[in-house]
Design a protein around this motif. Structure first.
Motif, PDB file in Angstrom:
ATOM      1  N   VAL A 152       9.383   3.274   3.019  1.00 52.58           N
ATOM      2  CA  VAL A 152       8.484   4.039   2.147  1.00 52.58           C
ATOM      3  C   VAL A 152       7.245   4.575   2.836  1.00 52.58           C
ATOM      4  CG1 VAL A 152       9.185   2.937  -0.007  1.00 52.58           C
ATOM      5  CG2 VAL A 152       7.354   1.929   1.360  1.00 52.58           C
ATOM      6  N   ARG A 153       7.003   4.207   4.105  1.00 54.05           N
ATOM      7  CA  ARG A 153       5.744   4.607   4.739  1.00 54.05           C
ATOM      8  C   ARG A 153       5.651   6.130   4.850  1.00 54.05           C
ATOM      9  NH1 ARG A 153       5.467   2.510  10.799  1.00 54.05           N
ATOM     10  NH2 ARG A 153       3.347   3.201  10.480  1.00 54.05           N
ATOM     11  N   GLN A 154       4.420   6.599   4.850  1.00 55.80           N
ATOM     12  CA  GLN A 154       4.175   8.032   4.942  1.00 55.80           C
ATOM     13  C   GLN A 154       3.533   8.333   6.290  1.00 55.80           C
ATOM     14  OE1 GLN A 154       2.024   8.965   1.370  1.00 55.80           O
ATOM     15  NE2 GLN A 154       3.813   8.439   0.174  1.00 55.80           N
ATOM     16  N   VAL A 173      -4.500   1.319  -0.651  1.00 54.90           N
ATOM     17  CA  VAL A 173      -4.714   0.385   0.463  1.00 54.90           C
ATOM     18  C   VAL A 173      -5.614  -0.777   0.020  1.00 54.90           C
ATOM     19  CG1 VAL A 173      -5.717   0.133   2.763  1.00 54.90           C
ATOM     20  CG2 VAL A 173      -4.373   2.171   2.210  1.00 54.90           C
ATOM     21  N   ARG A 190      -4.379   7.406  -2.001  1.00 55.19           N
ATOM     22  CA  ARG A 190      -4.069   6.637  -0.790  1.00 55.19           C
ATOM     23  C   ARG A 190      -5.057   5.509  -0.511  1.00 55.19           C
ATOM     24  NH1 ARG A 190      -3.099  10.363   4.310  1.00 55.19           N
ATOM     25  NH2 ARG A 190      -5.133  11.156   3.695  1.00 55.19           N
ATOM     26  N   SER A 191      -6.359   5.852  -0.505  1.00 60.12           N
ATOM     27  CA  SER A 191      -7.347   4.826  -0.149  1.00 60.12           C
ATOM     28  C   SER A 191      -7.376   3.714  -1.195  1.00 60.12           C
ATOM     29  CB  SER A 191      -8.734   5.466   0.000  1.00 60.12           C
ATOM     30  OG  SER A 191      -9.184   5.931  -1.257  1.00 60.12           O
ATOM     31  N   GLU A 192      -7.175   4.104  -2.464  1.00 59.69           N
ATOM     32  CA  GLU A 192      -7.155   3.105  -3.533  1.00 59.69           C
ATOM     33  C   GLU A 192      -5.946   2.184  -3.388  1.00 59.69           C
ATOM     34  OE1 GLU A 192     -10.310   3.398  -4.892  1.00 59.69           O
ATOM     35  OE2 GLU A 192      -9.476   3.467  -6.913  1.00 59.69           O
ATOM     36  N   GLY A 241       0.836  -1.207   0.000  1.00 59.18           N
ATOM     37  CA  GLY A 241       0.000   0.000   0.000  1.00 59.18           C
ATOM     38  C   GLY A 241       0.866   1.251   0.000  1.00 59.18           C
ATOM     39  N   ALA A 242       1.932   1.208   0.814  1.00 51.77           N
ATOM     40  CA  ALA A 242       2.834   2.367   0.890  1.00 51.77           C
ATOM     41  C   ALA A 242       3.534   2.604  -0.442  1.00 51.77           C
ATOM     42  CB  ALA A 242       3.866   2.143   1.996  1.00 51.77           C
ATOM     43  N   ALA A 259       1.090   4.014  -2.982  1.00 51.74           N
ATOM     44  CA  ALA A 259       0.797   5.416  -2.682  1.00 51.74           C
ATOM     45  C   ALA A 259       1.961   6.304  -3.118  1.00 51.74           C
ATOM     46  CB  ALA A 259       0.511   5.581  -1.187  1.00 51.74           C
TER      47      ALA A 259
END
Lengths: 102, 522
Positions: free
Chosen positions: A98-100, A53, A49-51, A39-40, A43
């Motif tokens: 890579v997380r935001q 995930v 973002r929601s897509e 997901g990260a 994104a």
């Protein structure tokens, strides 16, 4: 003679237990980590973002299925756990990089 | 046994099936009934067996429910009639957060007296996905585990039964229970394979945010705020706080017309008024998906006092895919042919699980008896209790619904709770009987199914006057269909019970165990 049989039986039960734990919980942990890091990555690549995930979470069930089947067919339980640990470490590393947000 | 992929899959198929087959049967059985949950509701709530009215005035409705909405309610909501549910379903949350739910007559907007039952949508449906184990959502996690096991069983099953197309055309019902059950297991497994795969995977995907609660960690960060942001962006939401000053409500019908224009003809399926009577009150409308597989998330919010459009939401592309997959599972679209096919495919899944158990038992019965092992006895009790037991319990739930007078309560339990107690107590009794006298349990529980199913039809006729001739002539299809299925079950159970009775006599005469387990393993 009798004790050796009992020993053998105990090792067998421990091996089956470790395989089951590795498959069900280890497989799930690795899947969940992979879903979060995928997901990260998505994104970061510009997917909303929601897509990102939902897109990474839905195939998670297929990944988990593959891990379950693999965990029950691999011969060595030690190798199963080593591979799960290596996969989880790699996934966690990717997530960390890579997380935001925080 | 040599360690090969095939052998590993065979062992996995056998043991995963034996250990979780009982739970899987319960989920499949309840899921199959859920295909007709609204029809079961009509049968169990006689005062809601009404004709559909399509002319609903939301303004008239708002005036009618105003007196039922408690002061300080955080919201009230009305679901509009559909082809399957003729009533208006009113619900609201009072200041303490407790839910009040009532059915309204669509012709008069009057409250229909509480029917004292959870019925299909309140008991059978939540059982299917959550087993009514609410503590720490344990039930949902068990169902998720069972679903993953089902996927494992389907894949390993295909590996085990390599000669799948030969087996597809093989059915030897006269060659004894053992071969017959194996053939039936493969037949239902192969025909149903696409359905079972699609249903199991889509069932998991419906709860994707539940089963992967940390999925948003990477894209949003951890913590409650991140989760809320994800939910709002994926599923849509609009909120604003109370003003704590009195407010008015403009025409809901005008808002519905505007929503229909915004949706290019789409109809609302429910209306919800947030903070009723407050100056900051707002109205939410959701778009119906009766004509579409995708369970759209289209929503519109209006200012309650002015009727001004505040917010509009539509799901993005990937989320639409998720809603399409969910729709495949939920079948909320109107299509009777497909609905019956889902029902049949669900039943075939039940047959697949039951025959898998029967084959396991048959392959080991003689060996376990010779070696004095308890396995067959334990699993046979589990099988009978899980298969015929849950059917007996479900029928007892229906019968209790027609036997308990309205307003009954016992030991502090209301009527709806007593129906559910009946279900669980009868189910437990079936397990006890199955372990106590395994030789007769199949036959006796088949007779129990036969008798209670017939009793349900008769009780429905006596207590409501809606016998089959009347329901068919008045086109009350929900009730007629339920009665017809109960009668069919009566006949089927009688046939099985008689055949099992004959088998028991045969077995006493000639006892010769057959084992064809080697055929599958090779």
């Amino acid at each position: 003679m009798h004790t050796r049989y009992a020993d053998h039986r105990l090792t067998r039960i421990v091996r089956i237990g470790m395989r089951l734990l590795g498959a069900v919980f280890g497989g799930y942990a690795l899947t969940a980590l992979t879903v979060a890091s995928a997901g990260a990555v998505l994104a970061r690549l510009g997917v909303a973002r929601s897509e990102a995930v939902v897109l990474s979470a839905m195939p998670g069930f297929v990944l988990y299925l593959a891990l379950l089947l693999w965990a029950f067919s691999i011969k060595s339980v030690t190798r199963l756990w080593l591979a799960l640990a290596a996969g989880a470490a790699a996934s966690a590393m990717l997530l960390h990089l890579v997380r935001q947000g925080n | 046994m040599e360690h090969t992929f095939g052998n590993a899959m065979a062992r996995l198929h056998t043991w995963a099936g034996v250990i979780l087959g009982g739970l899987l049967f319960a989920i499949f059985w309840m899921g199959t009934l859920c295909v007709f949950d609204r029809e079961i509701d009509r049968w169990m709530m006689p005062k809601t067996r009404l004709a559909k009215t399509s002319d609903i005035s939301l303004d008239h409705l708002a005036r009618a429910v105003a007196s039922t909405v408690p002061a300080k309610a955080s919201q009230w909501r009305v679901d509009l009639p559909t082809d399957r549910v003729p009533t208006l379903r009113f619900s609201c949350r009072d200041g303490a957060g407790d839910v009040i739910a009532r059915h309204l007559d669509p012709a008069t907007y009057q409250i229909i007296p509480d029917q004292g039952t959870k019925a299909g949508t309140g008991f059978i449906f939540p059982f299917h996905y959550g087993l009514h184990l609410k503590w720490k959502d344990l039930g949902k996690w068990f169902v998720g585990l069972a679903a993953m096991t089902m996927l494992v069983l389907l894949v390993s099953g295909v590996v085990v039964h390599k000669k799948i197309f030969a087996q597809f055309f093989t059915f030897r019902p006269r060659k004894g229970v053992q071969r017959g059950s194996l053939d039936l297991h493969c037949l239902t497994g192969v025909i149903g394979l696409p359905f079972h795969l699609a249903m199991t995977l889509s069932g998991l995907i419906i709860f994707v945010s539940f089963y992967f609660p940390q999925a948003q960690w990477g894209a949003y960060g951890s913590g409650e705020g991140a989760k809320a942001a994800y939910t709002a962006e994926a599923f849509g939401s609009f909120t604003r706080p109370r003003a704590d000053a009195p407010g008015t409500l403009a025409s809901l019908d005008a808002m519905a017309s505007q929503a229909e224009r915004e949706w290019a003809g789409g109809q609302p399926y429910f209306v919800r008024v947030w903070h009723p009577g407050d100056a900051n009150s707002y109205v939410e409308l959701r778009r119906s998906y009766a004509g579409d597989i995708t369970m759209n998330l289209d929503q519109i919010y209006f200012d309650a006092a002015s009727g001004e459009l505040l917010h509009r939401f539509e799901a993005a592309a990937v989320m639409k895919v998720q809603r399409f997959i969910s729709g495949l599972h939920f079948i909320q679209f109107d299509h009777w042919t497909l609905r019956w096919l889902y029902f049949l495919a669900g039943l075939s899944g039940c047959v697949m699980i039951a025959t898998g158990f029967i084959f396991w038992l048959g392959a080991r019965r003689a060996r376990h008896a010779r070696k004095g092992l308890a396995g067959v006895r334990v699993v046979e009790g589990l099988t009978v209790g899980s298969v015929t037991g849950i059917i007996v319990a479900t029928l007892a739930f229906f019968a209790a619904n027609r036997l308990l007078p309205q307003g009954t309560s016992f030991a502090g339990q209301g009527r709806a709770a007593l129906e559910i107690w009946t279900f669980y107590l009868v189910w437990v009794a079936c397990f006890i009987q199955a372990w106590w006298r395994p030789a007769a349990a199949w036959r006796e529980q088949a007779w129990a199914i036969c008798v209670i199913a017939l009793a349900c039809v008769l009780l429905n006729s006596v207590t409501t006057g809606d016998h089959l001739i009347r329901t068919v002539s008045q086109r009350t299809w929900a009730v007629a269909g339920m009665d017809a299925m109960l009668l069919l079950l009566t006949l089927l159970a009688a046939w099985v019970a008689i055949r099992l009775g004959r088998k028991a006599v045969d077995r006493a005469v000639q006892s010769g165990p057959v084992s064809i387990a080697t055929e599958v393993r090779s």
